[in-house]
Design a protein around this motif. Structure first.
Motif, PDB file in Angstrom:
ATOM      1  N   TYR A  28      -1.681  11.004   0.433  1.00 56.02           N
ATOM      2  CA  TYR A  28      -1.747  12.459   0.328  1.00 56.02           C
ATOM      3  C   TYR A  28      -3.162  12.909  -0.049  1.00 56.02           C
ATOM      4  CZ  TYR A  28      -0.695  17.209  -1.165  1.00 56.02           C
ATOM      5  OH  TYR A  28      -0.690  18.574  -1.294  1.00 56.02           O
ATOM      6  N   TYR A  50      -0.693   7.681   8.250  1.00 59.34           N
ATOM      7  CA  TYR A  50      -0.063   6.494   7.648  1.00 59.34           C
ATOM      8  C   TYR A  50      -0.065   5.273   8.577  1.00 59.34           C
ATOM      9  CZ  TYR A  50       1.076   9.133   3.485  1.00 59.34           C
ATOM     10  OH  TYR A  50       0.969   9.862   2.325  1.00 59.34           O
ATOM     11  N   HIS A  54      -1.772   1.745   7.605  1.00 60.24           N
ATOM     12  CA  HIS A  54      -1.018   0.487   7.645  1.00 60.24           C
ATOM     13  C   HIS A  54      -1.677  -0.512   8.595  1.00 60.24           C
ATOM     14  CE1 HIS A  54       2.646   3.132   6.418  1.00 60.24           C
ATOM     15  NE2 HIS A  54       1.889   2.833   5.381  1.00 60.24           N
ATOM     16  N   GLU A  57      -4.709  -1.911   6.953  1.00 56.13           N
ATOM     17  CA  GLU A  57      -4.255  -2.852   5.923  1.00 56.13           C
ATOM     18  C   GLU A  57      -3.865  -4.189   6.558  1.00 56.13           C
ATOM     19  OE1 GLU A  57      -0.742  -1.435   4.002  1.00 56.13           O
ATOM     20  OE2 GLU A  57      -0.564  -3.205   2.751  1.00 56.13           O
ATOM     21  N   ALA A  58      -3.120  -4.123   7.661  1.00 53.61           N
ATOM     22  CA  ALA A  58      -2.688  -5.353   8.343  1.00 53.61           C
ATOM     23  C   ALA A  58      -3.874  -6.118   8.918  1.00 53.61           C
ATOM     24  CB  ALA A  58      -1.697  -5.004   9.447  1.00 53.61           C
ATOM     25  N   THR A  64      -4.068  -2.925  -0.961  1.00 51.88           N
ATOM     26  CA  THR A  64      -3.318  -1.875  -1.653  1.00 51.88           C
ATOM     27  C   THR A  64      -2.851  -2.355  -3.020  1.00 51.88           C
ATOM     28  OG1 THR A  64      -1.260  -2.605  -0.679  1.00 51.88           O
ATOM     29  CG2 THR A  64      -2.440  -0.900   0.496  1.00 51.88           C
ATOM     30  N   ARG A  72       6.864   7.981 -10.648  1.00 51.38           N
ATOM     31  CA  ARG A  72       7.078   7.576  -9.257  1.00 51.38           C
ATOM     32  C   ARG A  72       5.986   6.590  -8.856  1.00 51.38           C
ATOM     33  NH1 ARG A  72       5.108  13.018  -8.811  1.00 51.38           N
ATOM     34  NH2 ARG A  72       3.279  13.194  -7.485  1.00 51.38           N
ATOM     35  N   VAL A  73       6.323   5.794  -7.855  1.00 47.16           N
ATOM     36  CA  VAL A  73       5.385   4.752  -7.432  1.00 47.16           C
ATOM     37  C   VAL A  73       4.360   5.359  -6.477  1.00 47.16           C
ATOM     38  CG1 VAL A  73       5.174   2.534  -6.239  1.00 47.16           C
ATOM     39  CG2 VAL A  73       7.181   3.002  -7.634  1.00 47.16           C
TER      40      VAL A  73
ATOM     41  N   GLU B  24       8.740   0.127   0.354  1.00 58.28           N
ATOM     42  CA  GLU B  24       7.300   0.408   0.344  1.00 58.28           C
ATOM     43  C   GLU B  24       6.995   1.761   1.003  1.00 58.28           C
ATOM     44  OE1 GLU B  24       5.189  -1.904   3.103  1.00 58.28           O
ATOM     45  OE2 GLU B  24       3.256  -1.124   2.490  1.00 58.28           O
ATOM     46  N   ILE B  25       7.518   1.942   2.206  1.00 56.94           N
ATOM     47  CA  ILE B  25       7.248   3.186   2.940  1.00 56.94           C
ATOM     48  C   ILE B  25       8.044   4.347   2.324  1.00 56.94           C
ATOM     49  CG2 ILE B  25       8.958   2.699   4.768  1.00 56.94           C
ATOM     50  CD1 ILE B  25       5.678   4.241   5.647  1.00 56.94           C
ATOM     51  N   HIS B  27       8.709   4.835  -0.884  1.00 52.98           N
ATOM     52  CA  HIS B  27       7.985   5.342  -2.051  1.00 52.98           C
ATOM     53  C   HIS B  27       6.703   6.067  -1.646  1.00 52.98           C
ATOM     54  CE1 HIS B  27      10.672   3.836  -5.033  1.00 52.98           C
ATOM     55  NE2 HIS B  27      10.626   2.616  -4.544  1.00 52.98           N
ATOM     56  N   GLU B  28       6.092   5.616  -0.571  1.00 51.58           N
ATOM     57  CA  GLU B  28       4.869   6.269  -0.107  1.00 51.58           C
ATOM     58  C   GLU B  28       5.176   7.687   0.383  1.00 51.58           C
ATOM     59  OE1 GLU B  28       2.634   4.095   2.925  1.00 51.58           O
ATOM     60  OE2 GLU B  28       0.818   4.664   1.843  1.00 51.58           O
ATOM     61  N   ASP B  31       6.229   9.926  -2.629  1.00 53.37           N
ATOM     62  CA  ASP B  31       5.067  10.363  -3.414  1.00 53.37           C
ATOM     63  C   ASP B  31       4.334  11.487  -2.691  1.00 53.37           C
ATOM     64  OD1 ASP B  31       3.078  10.248  -5.500  1.00 53.37           O
ATOM     65  OD2 ASP B  31       1.775   9.211  -4.069  1.00 53.37           O
ATOM     66  N   HIS B  32       4.213  11.334  -1.365  1.00 54.57           N
ATOM     67  CA  HIS B  32       3.522  12.353  -0.570  1.00 54.57           C
ATOM     68  C   HIS B  32       4.255  13.697  -0.663  1.00 54.57           C
ATOM     69  CE1 HIS B  32       0.961  13.486   2.975  1.00 54.57           C
ATOM     70  NE2 HIS B  32       1.853  14.458   2.974  1.00 54.57           N
ATOM     71  N   LEU B  70       7.564   6.984  11.885  1.00 53.81           N
ATOM     72  CA  LEU B  70       6.627   6.388  10.915  1.00 53.81           C
ATOM     73  C   LEU B  70       7.142   5.030  10.439  1.00 53.81           C
ATOM     74  CD1 LEU B  70       4.027   7.563   9.719  1.00 53.81           C
ATOM     75  CD2 LEU B  70       5.335   8.306   7.744  1.00 53.81           C
ATOM     76  N   LYS B  73       6.892   2.462  13.235  1.00 53.20           N
ATOM     77  CA  LYS B  73       5.507   2.000  13.432  1.00 53.20           C
ATOM     78  C   LYS B  73       5.130   1.000  12.341  1.00 53.20           C
ATOM     79  CE  LYS B  73       3.650   6.009  15.859  1.00 53.20           C
ATOM     80  NZ  LYS B  73       2.905   7.250  15.726  1.00 53.20           N
ATOM     81  N   ARG B  74       5.563   1.278  11.104  1.00 54.58           N
ATOM     82  CA  ARG B  74       5.246   0.372   9.992  1.00 54.58           C
ATOM     83  C   ARG B  74       5.862  -0.999  10.230  1.00 54.58           C
ATOM     84  NH1 ARG B  74       2.618  -2.364   7.440  1.00 54.58           N
ATOM     85  NH2 ARG B  74       2.674  -2.748   5.216  1.00 54.58           N
ATOM     86  N   ILE B  77       3.986  -2.876  12.992  1.00 53.09           N
ATOM     87  CA  ILE B  77       2.702  -3.425  12.519  1.00 53.09           C
ATOM     88  C   ILE B  77       2.949  -4.687  11.684  1.00 53.09           C
ATOM     89  CG2 ILE B  77       0.757  -2.975  10.925  1.00 53.09           C
ATOM     90  CD1 ILE B  77       0.885  -0.019  11.887  1.00 53.09           C
ATOM     91  N   SER B  81       1.781  -8.493  12.528  1.00 56.19           N
ATOM     92  CA  SER B  81       0.952  -9.267  11.596  1.00 56.19           C
ATOM     93  C   SER B  81       1.566 -10.642  11.333  1.00 56.19           C
ATOM     94  CB  SER B  81       0.837  -8.533  10.261  1.00 56.19           C
ATOM     95  OG  SER B  81       0.351  -7.251  10.460  1.00 56.19           O
ATOM     96  N   LEU B 215       1.418  -7.522   1.372  1.00 53.79           N
ATOM     97  CA  LEU B 215       0.858  -6.333   2.001  1.00 53.79           C
ATOM     98  C   LEU B 215      -0.193  -6.644   3.047  1.00 53.79           C
ATOM     99  CD1 LEU B 215       0.619  -4.179  -1.207  1.00 53.79           C
ATOM    100  CD2 LEU B 215       2.318  -4.045   0.574  1.00 53.79           C
ATOM    101  N   ASN B 216      -0.637  -7.875   3.079  1.00 50.62           N
ATOM    102  CA  ASN B 216      -1.632  -8.232   4.080  1.00 50.62           C
ATOM    103  C   ASN B 216      -1.327  -9.616   4.625  1.00 50.62           C
ATOM    104  OD1 ASN B 216      -3.846  -8.661   5.638  1.00 50.62           O
ATOM    105  ND2 ASN B 216      -5.243  -9.042   3.936  1.00 50.62           N
ATOM    106  N   PRO B 217      -0.389  -9.683   5.574  1.00 52.86           N
ATOM    107  CA  PRO B 217       0.009 -10.989   6.074  1.00 52.86           C
ATOM    108  C   PRO B 217      -1.092 -11.709   6.851  1.00 52.86           C
ATOM    109  CG  PRO B 217       1.592  -9.292   6.673  1.00 52.86           C
ATOM    110  CD  PRO B 217       0.372  -8.607   6.173  1.00 52.86           C
ATOM    111  N   THR B 218      -2.143 -11.009   7.224  1.00 54.12           N
ATOM    112  CA  THR B 218      -3.213 -11.658   7.984  1.00 54.12           C
ATOM    113  C   THR B 218      -4.341 -12.061   7.043  1.00 54.12           C
ATOM    114  OG1 THR B 218      -4.099  -9.478   8.437  1.00 54.12           O
ATOM    115  CG2 THR B 218      -2.755 -10.445  10.147  1.00 54.12           C
TER     116      THR B 218
END
Lengths: 112, 220
Positions: A28, A50, A54, A57-58, A64, A72-73, B24-25, B27-28, B31-32, B70, B73-74, B77, B81, B215-218
């Motif tokens: 955000y 997003y 992601h 990140e990958a 992260t 909240r997380v 994970e997504i 909570h993201e 939060d948003h 969303l 797509k997550r 990805i 990975s 969070l980063n499998p690669t």
């Protein structure tokens, strides 16, 4: 917003540059930062932001961590070492593109 | 401006109806949405929480469909990975030392007597090599994969152990075929070839588990 359609190829560059300047940010916050810096002219859509985060990140350009904020997380992103190098590369690419675009749109062909 | 506990609870419960299964997504996005609503309130918009929630979900994410996209797509990805890391793990052992070892082992297998006990020993070796990565993955990857909001780990079962159990799937078919049909007619070198193949998959699967991070499998 017309400018948004031009953003597609530069979204990753914008994200990487923002994270270079701000160390760590959450989703955000990134969207709001772009909106504020451009006075609302450019608004990142979350549907694009997003997945781009992601993907970066990958690919290992971002890492992260989470923090509990107001019960909240919150997921923060920051650059990895590879990400730091990628910012430089992407910025050079973007600069080159802008220069070429300027030449094209000003209709001033370069003569070598 | 902070939201009241009741409003936060309402948002949480409302968002759960969107079937965002991965925590994970989830909570993201949560939060948003809360951050956006807080900002609206801070700007003086005192509309009901339901209206603000709808405005944010529609305006920022494109509604239910946008959130679903969303999440898809997550997941895509993440799976990509995982596959990339598996390929890297396999390639790590497709090298000259491994080829040299395979040649020596195959040459040795030409010298061993063509008896059923030796072939059975190699089949048992294959079974151990095939199943040990599944056990290893089950323990070593606990807590390192995407979790659902209920705390379960479907990615561990579907994708990671799926990768680690690939050798077992091949093996099942091979073992059945060999044991029940042509074991007496095949020379030990065939069994040795299969054993080397499973050794390669076993080493790759263990390397995969060690390299994998949530969070980063690669990571390699």
């Amino acid at each position: 917003m017309g400018t948004n359609s031009l953003l597609k190829g530069t979204l990753q560059t914008i994200i990487l540059k923002l994270l270079e300047d701000n160390t760590e940010m959450y989703g955000y916050e990134i969207a709001q930062n772009v909106k504020e810096v451009t006075a609302g002219e450019i608004m990142l859509t979350e549907g694009a932001l997003y997945p781009a985060l992601h993907k970066l990140e990958a690919e290992g350009f971002l890492e992260t961590f989470t923090q509990v904020v107001d019960n909240r997380v919150r997921k923060y992103y920051r650059l990895t070492e590879d990400g730091g190098r990628e910012v430089t590369a992407k910025m050079s690419e973007a600069q080159l593109f802008i220069d070429q675009l300027q030449i094209l749109l000003n209709l001033k062909p370069t003569v070598k | 401006m902070k939201l009241s506990p009741e409003e936060l609870r309402w948002i949480d419960e409302r968002l759960k109806t969107y079937k965002i299964i991965y925590s994970e997504i989830y909570h993201e996005i949560l939060d948003h949405i809360i951050s956006a609503i807080e900002q609206k309130r801070a700007a003086g918009d005192n509309s009901d929480i339901e209206i603000l929630f709808r405005q944010v979900v529609e305006g920022h994410f494109g509604g239910y469909q946008g959130i679903e996209n969303l999440v898809d797509k997550r997941r895509a990805i993440y799976i990509k990975s995982i596959k990339k890391l598996w390929r890297q793990s396999l390639q790590r052992y497709l090298n000259w030392p491994m080829l040299g070892f395979a040649i020596v082992a195959l040459l040795l297998s030409l010298e061993v007597p063509d008896v059923k006990s030796i072939k059975l020993s190699l089949v048992v070796g294959c079974i151990l090599l095939a199943f040990s990565p599944i056990v290893y993955a089950s323990f070593s990857l606990q807590g390192r994969v995407l979790k659902t909001i209920k705390g379960t780990q479907p990615f561990l079962r579907r994708h990671l152990i799926g990768v680690a159990s690939a050798p077992a799937s091949f093996l099942s078919l091979l073992v059945l075929y060999v044991l029940w049909n042509v074991m007496d007619y095949l020379p030990p070198i065939i069994f040795m070839t299969v054993t080397i193949w499973f050794l390669l998959l076993n080493l790759a699967a263990i390397h995969f588990c060690r390299q994998f991070t949530t969070l980063n499998p690669t990571a390699e």
